[in-house]
Design a protein around this motif. Sequence first.
Motif, mmCIF file in Angstrom:
data_model
loop_
_atom_site.group_PDB
_atom_site.id
_atom_site.type_symbol
_atom_site.label_atom_id
_atom_site.label_comp_id
_atom_site.label_asym_id
_atom_site.label_seq_id
_atom_site.Cartn_x
_atom_site.Cartn_y
_atom_site.Cartn_z
ATOM 1 N N GLN A 164 6.194 -1.099 1.058
ATOM 2 C CA GLN A 164 5.825 -1.637 2.035
ATOM 3 C C GLN A 164 4.435 -2.409 1.844
ATOM 4 O OE1 GLN A 164 5.645 1.300 5.496
ATOM 5 N NE2 GLN A 164 7.746 0.653 5.799
ATOM 6 N N LEU A 165 3.749 -1.839 0.995
ATOM 7 C CA LEU A 165 2.339 -2.554 0.483
ATOM 8 C C LEU A 165 2.897 -4.003 -0.230
ATOM 9 C CD1 LEU A 165 0.649 0.466 -0.874
ATOM 10 C CD2 LEU A 165 -0.462 -1.292 0.835
ATOM 11 N N ASP A 166 4.042 -4.193 -0.938
ATOM 12 C CA ASP A 166 4.633 -5.317 -1.597
ATOM 13 C C ASP A 166 4.898 -6.133 -0.603
ATOM 14 O OD1 ASP A 166 3.704 -4.046 -4.027
ATOM 15 O OD2 ASP A 166 5.800 -3.702 -4.670
ATOM 16 N N ASN A 167 5.601 -5.708 0.535
ATOM 17 C CA ASN A 167 6.122 -6.445 1.632
ATOM 18 C C ASN A 167 4.815 -7.167 2.294
ATOM 19 O OD1 ASN A 167 8.259 -7.827 3.437
ATOM 20 N ND2 ASN A 167 7.193 -6.199 4.861
ATOM 21 N N LEU A 168 3.810 -6.534 2.685
ATOM 22 C CA LEU A 168 2.575 -7.113 3.127
ATOM 23 C C LEU A 168 1.983 -7.962 2.282
ATOM 24 C CD1 LEU A 168 0.267 -6.971 5.214
ATOM 25 C CD2 LEU A 168 -0.867 -5.382 3.917
ATOM 26 N N VAL A 169 1.956 -7.879 1.003
ATOM 27 C CA VAL A 169 1.468 -8.981 0.083
ATOM 28 C C VAL A 169 2.466 -10.104 0.287
ATOM 29 C CG1 VAL A 169 1.272 -9.670 -2.439
ATOM 30 C CG2 VAL A 169 0.642 -7.302 -1.379
ATOM 31 N N LYS A 170 3.726 -10.051 0.284
ATOM 32 C CA LYS A 170 4.435 -11.276 0.235
ATOM 33 C C LYS A 170 4.684 -11.891 1.696
ATOM 34 C CE LYS A 170 9.787 -11.774 0.286
ATOM 35 N NZ LYS A 170 10.119 -12.137 1.746
ATOM 36 N N VAL A 171 4.224 -11.109 2.977
ATOM 37 C CA VAL A 171 3.916 -11.802 4.224
ATOM 38 C C VAL A 171 2.588 -12.522 3.947
ATOM 39 C CG1 VAL A 171 3.291 -11.543 6.645
ATOM 40 C CG2 VAL A 171 5.223 -10.042 5.492
ATOM 41 N N LEU A 172 1.776 -12.086 3.518
ATOM 42 C CA LEU A 172 0.335 -12.661 3.416
ATOM 43 C C LEU A 172 0.502 -13.820 2.427
ATOM 44 C CD1 LEU A 172 -1.814 -9.639 2.911
ATOM 45 C CD2 LEU A 172 -2.093 -11.361 4.932
ATOM 46 N N ILE A 228 -7.728 -8.280 -0.912
ATOM 47 C CA ILE A 228 -7.357 -7.470 -1.957
ATOM 48 C C ILE A 228 -6.481 -6.485 -0.872
ATOM 49 C CG2 ILE A 228 -7.868 -5.316 -3.223
ATOM 50 C CD1 ILE A 228 -10.718 -6.835 -3.885
ATOM 51 N N VAL A 229 -5.095 -6.021 -1.400
ATOM 52 C CA VAL A 229 -4.098 -5.204 -0.996
ATOM 53 C C VAL A 229 -4.068 -3.835 -1.855
ATOM 54 C CG1 VAL A 229 -1.923 -4.595 -0.195
ATOM 55 C CG2 VAL A 229 -3.022 -6.770 0.392
ATOM 56 N N THR A 259 -4.034 -14.917 15.330
ATOM 57 C CA THR A 259 -2.944 -14.448 14.480
ATOM 58 C C THR A 259 -3.265 -13.010 14.040
ATOM 59 O OG1 THR A 259 -2.463 -16.728 13.858
ATOM 60 C CG2 THR A 259 -1.039 -14.946 12.837
ATOM 61 N N VAL A 260 -2.346 -12.202 14.338
ATOM 62 C CA VAL A 260 -2.710 -10.848 13.729
ATOM 63 C C VAL A 260 -1.479 -10.104 13.405
ATOM 64 C CG1 VAL A 260 -2.288 -9.931 16.450
ATOM 65 C CG2 VAL A 260 -3.745 -8.555 14.628
ATOM 66 N N ILE A 261 -1.545 -9.442 12.283
ATOM 67 C CA ILE A 261 -0.584 -8.626 11.861
ATOM 68 C C ILE A 261 -0.560 -6.920 12.348
ATOM 69 C CG2 ILE A 261 0.553 -7.520 9.780
ATOM 70 C CD1 ILE A 261 -0.457 -9.764 7.977
ATOM 71 N N LEU A 289 -2.694 -10.709 25.230
ATOM 72 C CA LEU A 289 -4.271 -10.910 24.871
ATOM 73 C C LEU A 289 -4.166 -12.382 24.142
ATOM 74 C CD1 LEU A 289 -5.828 -7.479 23.480
ATOM 75 C CD2 LEU A 289 -6.280 -8.766 25.699
ATOM 76 N N GLY A 290 -3.154 -13.120 24.042
ATOM 77 C CA GLY A 290 -2.859 -14.365 23.691
ATOM 78 C C GLY A 290 -2.815 -14.616 21.986
ATOM 79 N N MET A 291 -2.733 -13.587 21.289
ATOM 80 C CA MET A 291 -2.551 -13.606 19.995
ATOM 81 C C MET A 291 -1.104 -13.624 19.593
ATOM 82 S SD MET A 291 -5.640 -12.845 19.023
ATOM 83 C CE MET A 291 -5.736 -12.397 17.229
ATOM 84 N N ASN A 292 -0.748 -14.295 18.491
ATOM 85 C CA ASN A 292 0.677 -14.682 17.899
ATOM 86 C C ASN A 292 0.616 -13.417 16.951
ATOM 87 O OD1 ASN A 292 1.150 -17.248 19.086
ATOM 88 N ND2 ASN A 292 -0.187 -18.051 17.509
ATOM 89 N N VAL A 293 1.855 -12.672 17.263
ATOM 90 C CA VAL A 293 1.785 -11.181 16.576
ATOM 91 C C VAL A 293 2.884 -11.354 15.305
ATOM 92 C CG1 VAL A 293 1.973 -8.866 16.917
ATOM 93 C CG2 VAL A 293 1.519 -10.170 18.660
ATOM 94 N N ILE A 294 2.479 -10.831 14.052
ATOM 95 C CA ILE A 294 3.581 -10.769 13.024
ATOM 96 C C ILE A 294 3.728 -9.226 12.716
ATOM 97 C CG2 ILE A 294 3.680 -11.302 10.733
ATOM 98 C CD1 ILE A 294 1.478 -13.418 10.757
ATOM 99 N N PRO A 295 4.909 -8.819 13.159
ATOM 100 C CA PRO A 295 4.991 -7.364 12.917
ATOM 101 C C PRO A 295 5.322 -7.015 11.613
ATOM 102 C CG PRO A 295 6.763 -8.574 14.350
ATOM 103 C CD PRO A 295 6.048 -9.587 13.759
ATOM 104 N N VAL A 296 5.012 -5.988 10.985
ATOM 105 C CA VAL A 296 5.161 -5.777 9.626
ATOM 106 C C VAL A 296 5.336 -4.249 9.435
ATOM 107 C CG1 VAL A 296 3.987 -5.549 7.176
ATOM 108 C CG2 VAL A 296 3.800 -7.809 8.478
ATOM 109 N N ALA A 297 6.248 -3.952 9.026
ATOM 110 C CA ALA A 297 6.511 -2.260 8.772
ATOM 111 C C ALA A 297 5.669 -1.748 8.041
ATOM 112 C CB ALA A 297 7.872 -2.043 8.358
#
Length: 367
Positions: free
Chosen positions: A63-71, A19-20, A313-315, A330-338
Amino acid sequence: MMTKIVNSWNDFDPLKHVIVGRADHSCIPPEEPATSEKVPIDSTMRGMWGPRPLETVEKANIQLDNLVKVLTERGVKVDRPEPLQWNQPVITPDFRTGSMMTCMPPRDTLLTIGSEIIEAAMSFRCRFWEYLAFRPLLSRYFNEDPEFLWSQAPRPRLSDKSYKHNYYDERISLEERLVRTANKDFVTTEEEILFDAADVMRVGKDLFIQHGLTTNRKAMEWFKRKYPDMRIHAVNFPGDPYPIHIDATFVPLRPGLIINNPHRRLPKEQRVIFEKNGWEIVDAAQPAHTEPPPLCYSSVWLSMNCLVLDHKTVIVEASEVHQLEQMDKLGMNVIPVAFRDAYAFGGGLHCATADVYREGTCQDYFP
Ligand code: NVA
């Protein structure tokens, strides 16, 4: 069609459904016994309450809508709450306050434990009805998932007996606040069960619950009786003058690894359970910013309030360069999200979400 919808035992197994929150109609609530301390004396927010400026709501929603799009692009199903008109007063037989707040940070309100979602007790009067924004979703999950356990913690009365009055005298220094944290002397009393869901860190069979300004000891006792097969641990972070919500303080990234706010280190005696079981507790990277954005209640440590999608994987918030770099190391693939425009509405990427489904089962990480 009946199908399994709700399942989540931790914050790091592969995320499939979340849920976002939404910023619509968000308000700055009037001061009340539990919240007045969060507004610094010289802040322009002091004494100010009512609907948040529309342009800030619109920016947060972008920005919340963009997070939804990324997910969504990564195959995560996303649901959204239905915001209420938050500028209505809350009136009960025990108290009256001028407005509600928001439903942007679902993490504060909804606690998912396995196939159960608990509507948290909450400890701010202005957040008394917040769970209603999520009712359409929970109702749907109930209709479609025969195993979904829909629960609500005992509703607190939030009368004057629930708070120590004049606890936040304006003359209290930072040092005094820290002494109170160290003494576990918080604004809430033990009159009734009080907790915000975001004070609970879920790690399979173990729940680590922060005792602080929003969660009291009676809540821990309630969790113990509710889940006799789980282990409930009270945790404290003496370096935090405002201990509210655990997810900018102590954040698991994968089994065996936790980042800890270096200003709010877990005390030695509470680290034992992690160390004994081979878990590493690493100091989180410094935030990239020296101040939170305007009209924001949270600290700059929202830098570490990340959303883990799976063990690798982490945002992370896009401007948090140091945290991005640390995750990479730390070995994570990072997804940057504004996401900074959403901070003022109740927090960062983890706050803004609530788990519905992660793969995996209830593991015993601390046998
Ligand atoms: N107490 C926290 C809130 C975390 C979501 C902070 O502002 O650091």
